[in-house]
Design a protein around this motif. Sequence first.
Motif, PDB file in Angstrom:
ATOM      1  N   GLY A   8     -11.208  -0.314  -3.462  1.00 49.87           N
ATOM      2  CA  GLY A   8     -10.850   0.126  -2.124  1.00 49.87           C
ATOM      3  C   GLY A   8      -9.446   0.669  -2.028  1.00 49.87           C
ATOM      4  O   GLY A   8      -9.045   1.190  -0.974  1.00 49.87           O
ATOM      5  N   LEU A   9      -8.667   0.544  -3.121  1.00 54.71           N
ATOM      6  CA  LEU A   9      -7.302   1.066  -3.135  1.00 54.71           C
ATOM      7  C   LEU A   9      -7.257   2.502  -3.638  1.00 54.71           C
ATOM      8  O   LEU A   9      -6.188   3.009  -3.981  1.00 54.71           O
ATOM      9  CB  LEU A   9      -6.415   0.186  -4.031  1.00 54.71           C
ATOM     10  N   ASN A  69      -7.382   5.208  -2.215  1.00 52.75           N
ATOM     11  CA  ASN A  69      -6.544   6.090  -1.416  1.00 52.75           C
ATOM     12  C   ASN A  69      -5.071   5.698  -1.452  1.00 52.75           C
ATOM     13  O   ASN A  69      -4.233   6.307  -0.792  1.00 52.75           O
ATOM     14  CB  ASN A  69      -7.030   6.119   0.035  1.00 52.75           C
ATOM     15  N   ASP A  70      -4.771   4.630  -2.212  1.00 53.05           N
ATOM     16  CA  ASP A  70      -3.390   4.211  -2.411  1.00 53.05           C
ATOM     17  C   ASP A  70      -2.750   5.175  -3.421  1.00 53.05           C
ATOM     18  O   ASP A  70      -3.381   6.122  -3.887  1.00 53.05           O
ATOM     19  CB  ASP A  70      -3.374   2.765  -2.926  1.00 53.05           C
ATOM     20  N   PRO A  98      -5.150  -3.078   2.115  1.00 50.33           N
ATOM     21  CA  PRO A  98      -4.927  -1.635   2.028  1.00 50.33           C
ATOM     22  C   PRO A  98      -3.438  -1.322   1.924  1.00 50.33           C
ATOM     23  O   PRO A  98      -2.608  -1.932   2.596  1.00 50.33           O
ATOM     24  CB  PRO A  98      -5.519  -1.111   3.341  1.00 50.33           C
ATOM     25  N   GLY A  99      -3.091  -0.376   1.065  1.00 51.54           N
ATOM     26  CA  GLY A  99      -1.690  -0.021   0.873  1.00 51.54           C
ATOM     27  C   GLY A  99      -0.930  -0.991  -0.022  1.00 51.54           C
ATOM     28  O   GLY A  99       0.302  -0.926  -0.109  1.00 51.54           O
TER      29      GLY A  99
END
Length: 324
Positions: free
Chosen positions: A27-28, A30-31, A98-99
């Motif tokens: 899920g990271l 987009n990091d 997230p992030g």
Amino acid sequence: MDPRVTLIISTYNRCAILRETLDAVAGLRNDIPHNVVVVDDGSSDGTPELLSSWADASPLHRVIERANSGAIMARNNGAHAATTELLIFMDDDIRPAPGFVRAHLAALEAHPDCWVTGPVPDRVPADTSAWGRYRARAVQRWEAALPEGPARDAGWMTAANVSVRREEFLDLGGFDGTLAMGGEDLDLMLRAREDGIHLWFDPAVAAEHHDSFLTLASFCRRQERYNEAVVSVWERHGTSSGLDHRIEQPPRSRRRWTGRGIRSAHPRAGRFAGGISTGAWCGGAGPGGRPLRPGTVSALRCCSGWCDSSWHPPRAQRTRAQRE
């Protein structure tokens, strides 16, 4: 752009838990770009098959297989295998927010003389045990008492969520594999501090801990091992460790060492256990007056010390001067 950060995860025979962690790491995507190294410490439960398919999914994924020798050495292996300048250590039951990678990187860049850690609150699943729910709430209360906002020299470190500069980490020799599990991260923090590296606590660097499935007895067995490790760290670093308040030598008339929490808790161990087994220390009675097994009573004794942040040095680890 080549990644500057590598996530390092060590695992052993926890295939189902690891699968959820890898899903969270996915899920990271987009990091900021990052590599992921998973060190399989000799698993035999389906973990190798899981990691084989996971590694095929991305060139940024790497698996290291090794004979079982413990999580401490597995982490060190992961650090040596990494090629990036920055490392983030995670446990296999950690779910990064997230992030997560971006927050670690930002904190490291903002504080070049620091390594970075953040909160690791326990998740409380609806189907967990009463003990799991109690322990999660106790940890949450402890974390709620931490200073608000970032803090320099956090005073503690967990390898479940910490970022370091790889060169500094390797120069210090990494985690000390001669220590029992539970003392290696504290020892590394103290050695880093002696080398001028501080620990920056940043609430934005958050990850969720999925450890609430532990039973009371298994948790206390683990905590006893941690206690022994902390005593070893205290003996190595002395007053500079900041552990003096957790270690206490009893009067000579007493045969065994006892942490402050145990003595102050006696005979209220049941209260410290959150009502799970009220009065267990005194009479070995659980809820409704039902008798408890001896192992459960022993576990509660250990539990009461943990809840009061106390440690119980085993006789074998006392120095000669401390015995006299």
